[in-house]
Design an enzyme around this catalytic site. Structure first.
Site, PDB file in Angstrom:
ATOM      1  N   TYR A 105      26.566  -0.419  48.018  1.00 34.52           N
ATOM      2  CA  TYR A 105      26.286   0.631  47.027  1.00 34.52           C
ATOM      3  C   TYR A 105      24.947   1.292  47.332  1.00 34.52           C
ATOM      4  CZ  TYR A 105      24.626   2.482  42.493  1.00 34.52           C
ATOM      5  OH  TYR A 105      24.105   3.267  41.487  1.00 34.52           O
ATOM      6  N   THR A 156      18.976   5.864  42.431  1.00 29.38           N
ATOM      7  CA  THR A 156      18.898   4.547  41.798  1.00 29.38           C
ATOM      8  C   THR A 156      17.768   3.662  42.319  1.00 29.38           C
ATOM      9  OG1 THR A 156      20.072   2.416  41.677  1.00 29.38           O
ATOM     10  CG2 THR A 156      20.709   3.872  43.457  1.00 29.38           C
ATOM     11  N   GLY A 196      31.558   8.762  32.093  1.00 27.93           N
ATOM     12  CA  GLY A 196      30.754   7.545  32.190  1.00 27.93           C
ATOM     13  C   GLY A 196      29.717   7.439  31.082  1.00 27.93           C
ATOM     14  N   LYS A 200      24.038   5.116  48.382  1.00 26.38           N
ATOM     15  CA  LYS A 200      23.147   5.943  47.550  1.00 26.38           C
ATOM     16  C   LYS A 200      21.933   6.439  48.341  1.00 26.38           C
ATOM     17  CE  LYS A 200      24.775   6.214  43.221  1.00 26.38           C
ATOM     18  NZ  LYS A 200      24.821   7.425  42.391  1.00 26.38           N
ATOM     19  N   GLU A 212      18.179   0.751  42.986  1.00 27.11           N
ATOM     20  CA  GLU A 212      18.765  -0.149  43.989  1.00 27.11           C
ATOM     21  C   GLU A 212      18.292   0.215  45.402  1.00 27.11           C
ATOM     22  OE1 GLU A 212      21.025  -2.914  43.632  1.00 27.11           O
ATOM     23  OE2 GLU A 212      20.378  -2.763  41.545  1.00 27.11           O
ATOM     24  N   ALA A 242      30.130   8.282  40.481  1.00 28.01           N
ATOM     25  CA  ALA A 242      29.927   7.283  41.537  1.00 28.01           C
ATOM     26  C   ALA A 242      30.765   6.047  41.256  1.00 28.01           C
ATOM     27  CB  ALA A 242      28.459   6.860  41.602  1.00 28.01           C
ATOM     28  N   ASP A 265      26.377   7.675  31.195  1.00 25.54           N
ATOM     29  CA  ASP A 265      25.353   8.724  31.212  1.00 25.54           C
ATOM     30  C   ASP A 265      25.969  10.100  30.963  1.00 25.54           C
ATOM     31  OD1 ASP A 265      23.810   6.611  31.929  1.00 25.54           O
ATOM     32  OD2 ASP A 265      23.130   7.435  33.844  1.00 25.54           O
TER      33      ASP A 265
HETATM   34  P1  NAP Z   1      29.534   4.808  34.996  1.00 24.56           P
HETATM   35  O1  NAP Z   1      29.539   4.586  33.519  1.00 24.56           O
HETATM   36  O2  NAP Z   1      30.142   3.810  35.904  1.00 24.56           O
HETATM   37  O3  NAP Z   1      30.241   6.232  35.245  1.00 24.56           O
HETATM   38  C1  NAP Z   1      30.601   6.636  36.539  1.00 24.56           C
HETATM   39  C2  NAP Z   1      31.341   7.955  36.426  1.00 24.56           C
HETATM   40  O4  NAP Z   1      31.717   8.385  37.741  1.00 24.56           O
HETATM   41  C3  NAP Z   1      32.637   7.886  35.604  1.00 24.56           C
HETATM   42  O5  NAP Z   1      32.770   9.065  34.849  1.00 24.56           O
HETATM   43  C4  NAP Z   1      33.696   7.845  36.689  1.00 24.56           C
HETATM   44  O6  NAP Z   1      34.947   8.356  36.277  1.00 24.56           O
HETATM   45  C5  NAP Z   1      33.092   8.772  37.712  1.00 24.56           C
HETATM   46  N1  NAP Z   1      33.691   8.640  39.039  1.00 24.56           N
HETATM   47  C6  NAP Z   1      33.817   7.521  39.793  1.00 24.56           C
HETATM   48  N2  NAP Z   1      34.428   7.812  40.951  1.00 24.56           N
HETATM   49  C7  NAP Z   1      34.693   9.137  40.925  1.00 24.56           C
HETATM   50  C8  NAP Z   1      35.325  10.030  41.824  1.00 24.56           C
HETATM   51  N3  NAP Z   1      35.830   9.613  42.994  1.00 24.56           N
HETATM   52  N4  NAP Z   1      35.427  11.340  41.484  1.00 24.56           N
HETATM   53  C9  NAP Z   1      34.955  11.775  40.296  1.00 24.56           C
HETATM   54  N5  NAP Z   1      34.371  10.977  39.387  1.00 24.56           N
HETATM   55  C10 NAP Z   1      34.234   9.666  39.706  1.00 24.56           C
HETATM   56  O7  NAP Z   1      28.051   5.062  35.513  1.00 24.56           O
HETATM   57  P2  NAP Z   1      26.715   5.403  34.690  1.00 24.56           P
HETATM   58  O8  NAP Z   1      26.066   4.140  34.289  1.00 24.56           O
HETATM   59  O9  NAP Z   1      27.012   6.447  33.706  1.00 24.56           O
HETATM   60  O10 NAP Z   1      25.813   5.996  35.879  1.00 24.56           O
HETATM   61  C11 NAP Z   1      25.849   7.382  36.197  1.00 24.56           C
HETATM   62  C12 NAP Z   1      25.305   7.584  37.607  1.00 24.56           C
HETATM   63  O11 NAP Z   1      23.972   7.099  37.677  1.00 24.56           O
HETATM   64  C13 NAP Z   1      26.058   6.855  38.704  1.00 24.56           C
HETATM   65  O12 NAP Z   1      26.014   7.672  39.851  1.00 24.56           O
HETATM   66  C14 NAP Z   1      25.256   5.597  38.940  1.00 24.56           C
HETATM   67  O13 NAP Z   1      25.447   5.128  40.257  1.00 24.56           O
HETATM   68  C15 NAP Z   1      23.854   6.116  38.710  1.00 24.56           C
HETATM   69  N6  NAP Z   1      22.872   5.160  38.212  1.00 24.56           N
HETATM   70  C16 NAP Z   1      23.122   4.440  37.084  1.00 24.56           C
HETATM   71  C17 NAP Z   1      22.150   3.583  36.584  1.00 24.56           C
HETATM   72  C18 NAP Z   1      22.379   2.774  35.325  1.00 24.56           C
HETATM   73  O14 NAP Z   1      21.602   1.833  35.096  1.00 24.56           O
HETATM   74  N7  NAP Z   1      23.351   3.113  34.504  1.00 24.56           N
HETATM   75  C19 NAP Z   1      20.909   3.486  37.244  1.00 24.56           C
HETATM   76  C20 NAP Z   1      20.697   4.257  38.386  1.00 24.56           C
HETATM   77  C21 NAP Z   1      21.671   5.096  38.845  1.00 24.56           C
HETATM   78  P3  NAP Z   1      36.118   7.406  35.671  1.00 24.56           P
HETATM   79  O15 NAP Z   1      35.811   7.312  34.200  1.00 24.56           O
HETATM   80  O16 NAP Z   1      37.324   8.175  35.995  1.00 24.56           O
HETATM   81  O17 NAP Z   1      36.002   6.090  36.376  1.00 24.56           O
HETATM   82  O1  G4F Z   2      24.139  -5.293  35.327  1.00 25.40           O
HETATM   83  P1  G4F Z   2      24.238  -5.347  36.792  1.00 25.40           P
HETATM   84  O2  G4F Z   2      25.605  -5.444  37.375  1.00 25.40           O
HETATM   85  O3  G4F Z   2      23.459  -4.079  37.332  1.00 25.40           O
HETATM   86  P2  G4F Z   2      22.822  -3.719  38.750  1.00 25.40           P
HETATM   87  O4  G4F Z   2      23.427  -4.477  39.851  1.00 25.40           O
HETATM   88  O5  G4F Z   2      21.354  -3.801  38.593  1.00 25.40           O
HETATM   89  O6  G4F Z   2      23.283  -2.197  38.919  1.00 25.40           O
HETATM   90  C1  G4F Z   2      23.139  -1.258  37.865  1.00 25.40           C
HETATM   91  O7  G4F Z   2      21.841  -0.711  37.880  1.00 25.40           O
HETATM   92  C2  G4F Z   2      21.526   0.033  39.083  1.00 25.40           C
HETATM   93  C3  G4F Z   2      20.082   0.530  38.940  1.00 25.40           C
HETATM   94  O8  G4F Z   2      19.211  -0.442  39.463  1.00 25.40           O
HETATM   95  C4  G4F Z   2      22.496   1.190  39.208  1.00 25.40           C
HETATM   96  F1  G4F Z   2      22.197   1.911  40.315  1.00 25.40           F
HETATM   97  C5  G4F Z   2      23.909   0.649  39.290  1.00 25.40           C
HETATM   98  O9  G4F Z   2      24.820   1.770  39.305  1.00 25.40           O
HETATM   99  C6  G4F Z   2      24.208  -0.183  38.043  1.00 25.40           C
HETATM  100  O10 G4F Z   2      24.210   0.662  36.924  1.00 25.40           O
HETATM  101  O11 G4F Z   2      23.403  -6.579  37.360  1.00 25.40           O
HETATM  102  C7  G4F Z   2      22.042  -6.778  37.061  1.00 25.40           C
HETATM  103  C8  G4F Z   2      21.571  -8.117  37.592  1.00 25.40           C
HETATM  104  C9  G4F Z   2      21.959  -8.390  39.053  1.00 25.40           C
HETATM  105  O12 G4F Z   2      20.880  -8.978  39.733  1.00 25.40           O
HETATM  106  C10 G4F Z   2      23.078  -9.406  38.952  1.00 25.40           C
HETATM  107  O13 G4F Z   2      23.146 -10.307  40.058  1.00 25.40           O
HETATM  108  O14 G4F Z   2      22.219  -9.135  36.817  1.00 25.40           O
HETATM  109  C11 G4F Z   2      22.687 -10.142  37.675  1.00 25.40           C
HETATM  110  N1  G4F Z   2      23.806 -10.830  37.022  1.00 25.40           N
HETATM  111  C12 G4F Z   2      23.787 -12.130  36.650  1.00 25.40           C
HETATM  112  N2  G4F Z   2      24.977 -12.474  36.133  1.00 25.40           N
HETATM  113  C13 G4F Z   2      25.018 -10.309  36.742  1.00 25.40           C
HETATM  114  C14 G4F Z   2      25.754 -11.352  36.171  1.00 25.40           C
HETATM  115  N3  G4F Z   2      25.523  -9.066  36.889  1.00 25.40           N
HETATM  116  C15 G4F Z   2      26.803  -8.852  36.456  1.00 25.40           C
HETATM  117  N4  G4F Z   2      27.321  -7.597  36.566  1.00 25.40           N
HETATM  118  N5  G4F Z   2      27.573  -9.862  35.925  1.00 25.40           N
HETATM  119  C16 G4F Z   2      27.091 -11.128  35.759  1.00 25.40           C
HETATM  120  O15 G4F Z   2      27.794 -12.010  35.272  1.00 25.40           O
END
Ligand code: NAP
Ligand code: G4F
Length: 374
Positions: free
Chosen positions: A154, A130, A14, A158, A132, A85, A16
Site C-alpha cells: 500500500y 498518507t 468512503g 501511495k 504510511e 484507494a 473521508d
Molecule cells: P475508505 O473509507 O476505505 O474509502 C475508500 C474509497 O475509495 C471508497 O469510496 C471506495 O469505494 C473507493 N475506491 C476504492 N477502489 C476504487 C476504485 N478502483 N475506483 C473508484 N473508487 C474506488 O478510505 P478513507 O479512510 O475514506 O480514506 C480516503 C483516502 O485517504 C484513501 O485514499 C486512503 O488511502 C487515504 N488515507 C486515509 C487515511 C485514514 O486514516 N483514513 C490516512 C491517510 C490517507 P467503494 O465504497 O466502492 O469501496
Molecule cells: O487501523 P489500521 O489497519 O490502520 P493503518 O494500517 O495505520 O492504515 C490506516 O492509516 C493509514 C495512515 O497512516 C492510511 F494511509 C491507511 O489507508 C489506513 O487508513 O492499523 C493500525 C495499527 C497497525 O500497526 C496494525 O498492525 O494497528 C495495528 N493492529 C493491531 N491489531 C491492527 C489490529 N490493525 C487492524 N486493522 N486490525 C487488528 O486487529
C-alpha cells in the site's frame, strides 16, 4: 481561481468522501462523486446526501481511464479530491497488484484525465497521501522533510502517487498537492480498521453480543485524529496561494493497547493487560453502567497472529506545525479522548438499535474474531 465551485470527489462513498461532501455542500459547492457499481448497497455513508440538488453521482473507476476522462469532461470540475484507494494496509499484502493499479496508476489516470480535458490550468487537485510513506520511520515525529521509507505494498503504491503529483506540478505547472494525512478515524470508519474494530467490539461485548476481541500488534503507535477535522484541511490545502504538500496530524501518539483500554472503559469495562506478545490478554477487572457483572474475571481481549503484518509500521507521530502556520488549521479541535468517546457512544447506540438484526452483525464479528476478515 475561478468563481465556479465545482468539486469532483473520487472515493465519495468512503469515510473521508462522505465528510468532505458534507463540508463542500455547506460551502456552496456543486459536489460530484465517483461511485463504483456493486451488488450490495455500500452507499450508507452518503445516503443522507442523495437527492440534494447540488449533490450528483457518476459511475467510474480508478482502474478505468476512459470512465475518468468522461466524468471529468462532463463535470468540468474546478477542484478534484482524489480519495479513492484500496486503503487497507493489511489487504495490500493479499492484493498487491490491485493496490498498485488503483493507488499508484490510478493517480496518474486522474492527472491524465484532467490534461485530456484541457483543465490543467483551471482545476486544482488534492491527492490523499498518507503517513504510511514514513513506514519504517527514520525520524520521530515526522514532518514534511522526514525521509520516506514505505513498508507495505500500500505504502509503495501511495509513494508513486505522491511523486507523480509532484512531477505534474513541476512539469506542467498544475495546481496539484498531497496531504500527508496521519490516521483519522470516526464513527464512519470501516469496520476492519483497528479503532472501529475495537469500538464495535467494546459495544458488543458490553451488551452481551460478542465474547472476545482478537487483535494483532498492541504496541503499535499511531497519531489518531478525527476525520471530520481532517477533511477541512483537504479543502484548505486547495485554497492555499500555491500548491504545496502538508503533513496533517494531531501531534499526539497512543498505542493500540491504550485505545483499547479507553474504548472499553467508555463502554463500562475496565481492562487489565497481562502477559507479553502473542500471550498478552486483556482481562475484565471491573464493570460500570449497563455492562454485566458476569464479565469480571473474563479474558475479553486476546492477541492473534492472524492480525500481524509481514512488515508493520509501528511508530507514527506527526508534526502539524506547517499546516498550523500556513493554513491556520487547528490540530487540537477534537482530542484523542473525545474521539474515542464519539466512536464508542455511536457504537453503543448502534449495537443497542440493531435488535433483531443483531445476529447478522454478530456473524461479521465472528468472522473478525476468527481472522477470516482482516
Ligand atoms: P475508505 O473509507 O476505505 O474509502 C475508500 C474509497 O475509495 C471508497 O469510496 C471506495 O469505494 C473507493 N475506491 C476504492 N477502489 C476504487 C476504485 N478502483 N475506483 C473508484 N473508487 C474506488 O478510505 P478513507 O479512510 O475514506 O480514506 C480516503 C483516502 O485517504 C484513501 O485514499 C486512503 O488511502 C487515504 N488515507 C486515509 C487515511 C485514514 O486514516 N483514513 C490516512 C491517510 C490517507 P467503494 O465504497 O466502492 O469501496
Ligand atoms: O487501523 P489500521 O489497519 O490502520 P493503518 O494500517 O495505520 O492504515 C490506516 O492509516 C493509514 C495512515 O497512516 C492510511 F494511509 C491507511 O489507508 C489506513 O487508513 O492499523 C493500525 C495499527 C497497525 O500497526 C496494525 O498492525 O494497528 C495495528 N493492529 C493491531 N491489531 C491492527 C489490529 N490493525 C487492524 N486493522 N486490525 C487488528 O486487529
Amino acid at each position: 481561481m475561478e468563481n465556479r465551485k465545482v468539486a469532483l470527489i473520487t472515493g465519495v462513498t468512503g469515510q473521508d468522501g462522505s465528510y468532505l461532501s458534507e463540508l463542500l455542500l455547506e460551502k456552496g459547492y456543486d459536489v460530484h462523486g465517483v461511485i463504483r457499481r456493486s451488488s450490495v448497497d455500500y452507499r450508507e455513508r452518503i445516503a443522507h446526501l442523495e437527492g440534494q440538488p447540488n449533490f450528483h453521482l457518476h459511475y467510474g473507476d480508478l482502474g478505468d481511464s476512459m470512465s475518468l476522462v468522461k466524468v471529468v469532461g462532463k463535470v468540468q470540475p474546478t477542484e478534484i479530491y482524489n480519495l479513492a484507494a484500496q486503503s487497507h494496509v493489511q489487504v495490500s499484502f493479499d492484493s498487491p497488484e490491485f493496490t498498485a493499479d488503483i493507488d499508484a496508476t490510478g493517480v496518474l489516470r486522474v492527472l491524465e484525465a484532467v490534461r485530456a480535458c484541457h483543465l490543467e490550468k483551471t482545476c486544482r487537485i488534492y491527492q490523499a497521501s498518507t503517513s504510511e510513506l514514513y513506514g519504517k520511520v527514520e525520524e520521530v515525529p515526522q514532518n514534511e522533510n522526514t525521509p520516506f521509507h514505505p513498508y507495505s505494498p500500500y505504502a509503495v503504491a501511495k509513494l508513486y502517487g505522491f511523486w507523480i503529483i509532484k512531477e505534474y506540478r513541476e512539469a506542467y505547472d498544475m495546481f496539484c498537492c498531497s496531504g500527508i494525512l496521519f490516521n483519522h478515524e470516526s464513527e464512519r470508519r470501516g469496520e476492519t480498521f483497528v479503532t472501529r474494530k475495537i469500538t464495535l467490539a467494546a459495544a458488543r461485548i458490553a451488551q452481551g453480543r460478542q465474547d472476545k476481541l482478537f487483535l494483532g500488534n498492541l504496541d503499535s503507535l499511531r497519531d489518531w485524529g478525527y476525520a471530520k477535522d481532517y477533511v477541512e484541511c483537504m479543502w484548505l490545502i486547495l485554497q492555499n496561494d500555491k500548491p504545496e504538500d502538508f503533513v496533517i496530524a494531531t501531534g499526539e501518539q497512543h498505542s493500540v493497547r491504550q485505545f483499547t483500554e479507553l474504548a472499553f472503559r467508555r463502554a463500562g469495562i475496565e481492562l487489565k493487560f497481562e502477559g507479553e506478545g502473542i500471550h498478552e490478554k486483556g482481562i475484565c477487572v471491573a464493570v460500570s453502567g449497563s455492562a454485566s457483572a458476569d464479565l469480571v474475571g473474563k479474558t475479553l481481549v486476546e492477541v492473534s497472529e492472524d492480525f500481524y503484518r509481514p512488515t508493520d509500521v509501528v511508530n507514527l507521530w506527526g508534526d502539524p506545525t506547517k499546516a498550523k502556520a500556513k493554513l491556520g488549521w487547528n490540530p487540537s479541535k477534537t482530542s484523542f479522548e473525545q474521539l474515542v468517546q464519539i466512536m464508542v457512544d455511536h457504537d453503543m447506540a448502534k449495537v443497542a438499535a440493531e435488535g433483531a438484526a443483531a445476529k447478522v452483525r454478530t456473524n461479521l464479528a465472528e468472522y473478525l474474531e476468527k481472522g477470516i476478515v482482516k
